[in-house]
Enzyme design. Structure first.
Site, PDB file in Angstrom:
ATOM      1  CG  HIS A  29      -1.903  -1.030   1.359  1.00 11.66           C
ATOM      2  ND1 HIS A  29      -1.827  -2.035   2.294  1.00 11.66           N
ATOM      3  CD2 HIS A  29      -3.033  -1.254   0.652  1.00 11.66           C
ATOM      4  CE1 HIS A  29      -2.870  -2.821   2.165  1.00 11.66           C
ATOM      5  NE2 HIS A  29      -3.620  -2.390   1.170  1.00 11.66           N
ATOM      6  CD  GLN A  53     -14.238  -5.213  -1.169  1.00  6.92           C
ATOM      7  OE1 GLN A  53     -14.498  -4.035  -1.375  1.00  6.92           O
ATOM      8  NE2 GLN A  53     -13.037  -5.712  -1.415  1.00  6.92           N
ATOM      9  CB  SER A 183      -1.728 -10.178   0.952  1.00  2.67           C
ATOM     10  OG  SER A 183      -3.052 -10.359   1.423  1.00  2.67           O
TER      11      SER A 183
HETATM   12  O1  PAF Z   1      -8.262  -3.849  -2.904  1.00  7.48           O
HETATM   13  C1  PAF Z   1      -8.902  -3.411  -1.931  1.00  7.48           C
HETATM   14  O2  PAF Z   1      -8.341  -3.133  -0.882  1.00  7.48           O
HETATM   15  C2  PAF Z   1     -10.405  -3.232  -2.046  1.00  7.48           C
HETATM   16  O3  PAF Z   1     -10.982  -4.208  -2.842  1.00  7.48           O
HETATM   17  C3  PAF Z   1     -10.822  -1.824  -2.520  1.00  7.48           C
HETATM   18  C4  PAF Z   1     -10.328  -1.536  -3.938  1.00  7.48           C
HETATM   19  C5  PAF Z   1     -10.250  -0.776  -1.571  1.00  7.48           C
HETATM   20  C6  PAF Z   1     -12.333  -1.706  -2.517  1.00  7.48           C
HETATM   21  O4  PAF Z   1     -12.858  -1.935  -1.247  1.00  7.48           O
END
Ligand code: PAF
Length: 292
Positions: A29, A53, A183
């Site tokens: 990140h 999601q 991750s």
């Molecule tokens: O990759 C992620 O962390 C998530 O899928 C995102 C793009 C922030 C959407 O919630």
């Protein structure tokens, strides 16, 4: 660095470079934040664990949420603002947040949709909502979630002028020294599992040395099994549509999803382009000798 909670507070940040995240930030990140900063406009990071999601029974409740540490990392990497919304700012009780039309690449057969049906509908829903609120000029996303990157790119392309000028920028996967892709879910790996998790990287690296998608897929499967990984998919696909690839003469990507116990890992790698047999033969035609 500004901490923003509402759509109103976000308004003056329109036109910035945006890094959407679910928090539990790691060096992958932080590389996205650094890349966003290099785009030369204010950098906005969002931290929101999006419930839509996750399927029932997935790790939404136990997803790591080290918010203070995340804010500190954003500050240290020079983010100008962090958008940390309450769930009601994203999904207000009086507003039905629409799910945008799902791009075809979201349902490419045999990939995420087979294992996590509905996942990309949730991703598109929240990302479209975030783009509406943040109004960025660019969004930087990791290649680690390659299908997600393709889905969001296709969603933006299909959206016409909804987000004028918005550019999706993919950033290469950041890896541990042994190759494991970073991750937030690596935190779930026990010490024994951590050793086997590197099997994804090894399988992908071997795949990139092989001459056809079929052979690459067989060898990936073998390598993953040797590491005790339970394979959900290990395939070579066309890099754009993620449909099956017959040869390596076009851009392709090797993609893996596999489980170690309860931990689900995904990773991918670009395959080198191999010239098609016709090009190879033409390439070998000896040039005519110079005229005397
Ligand atoms: O990759 C992620 O962390 C998530 O899928 C995102 C793009 C922030 C959407 O919630």
């Amino acid at each position: 660095m500004r901490l923003l909670r509402t759509a109103d507070e976000l308004r003056p940040m329109a036109g910035g470079a945006f890094v959407p995240t679910m928090g539990a930030l790691h060096a992958g990140h932080l590389a996205l934040i650094d890349a966003a900063r290099h785009l030369g406009t204010p950098t906005i990071v969002s931290i929101f664990v999006n419930p839509t999601q996750f399927a029932p029974g997935e790790d939404f409740d136990r997803y790591p949420r080290p918010v203070d540490r995340d804010l500190e990392l954003c500050r240290a990497h020079g983010a100008d603002a962090v958008f940390l919304p309450a769930a009601t700012a994203i999904y207000p009780p009086d507003l039905e947040v629409p799910v945008p039309p799902l791009p075809a690449v979201a349902t490419a057969p045999g990939l995420e949709d087979r294992i996590r049906p509905g996942h990309f509908a949730g991703v598109c829903q929240v990302v479209a909502r975030l783009f509406d609120l943040v109004r960025p000029c660019a969004a930087v996303l990791g290649e680690k979630d390659y299908q997600q990157l393709r889905v969001i790119t296709a969603m933006v392309e299909a959206a016409g002028n909804r987000w004028p000028g918005l550019r999706i920028v993919g950033h290469p996967t950041v890896r541990e020294p042994d190759g494991l892709a970073l991750s937030s879910r690596n935190a779930y790996l026990g010490p024994d599992e951590r050793g086997d998790a590197v099997g994804l990287f090894r399988a992908l690296r071997k795949a990139t040395t092989l001459p056809t998608p079929d052979i690459a897929e067989c060898i990936m499967l073998d390598t993953l099994q040797v590491h005790g990984l339970s394979v959900e998919y290990a395939v070579v696909r066309r890099a754009d549509s993620l449909l099956p690839a017959e040869s390596l003469s076009v851009p392709t990507r090797a993609l893996i999803a596999a489980r170690l116990g309860a931990v689900r890992l995904i990773d991918n790698m670009p395959m080198p382009i191999h010239p098609s047999p016709a090009v190879e033969i033409l390439g070998r035609v000896p040039s005519s000798p110079d005229p005397p």
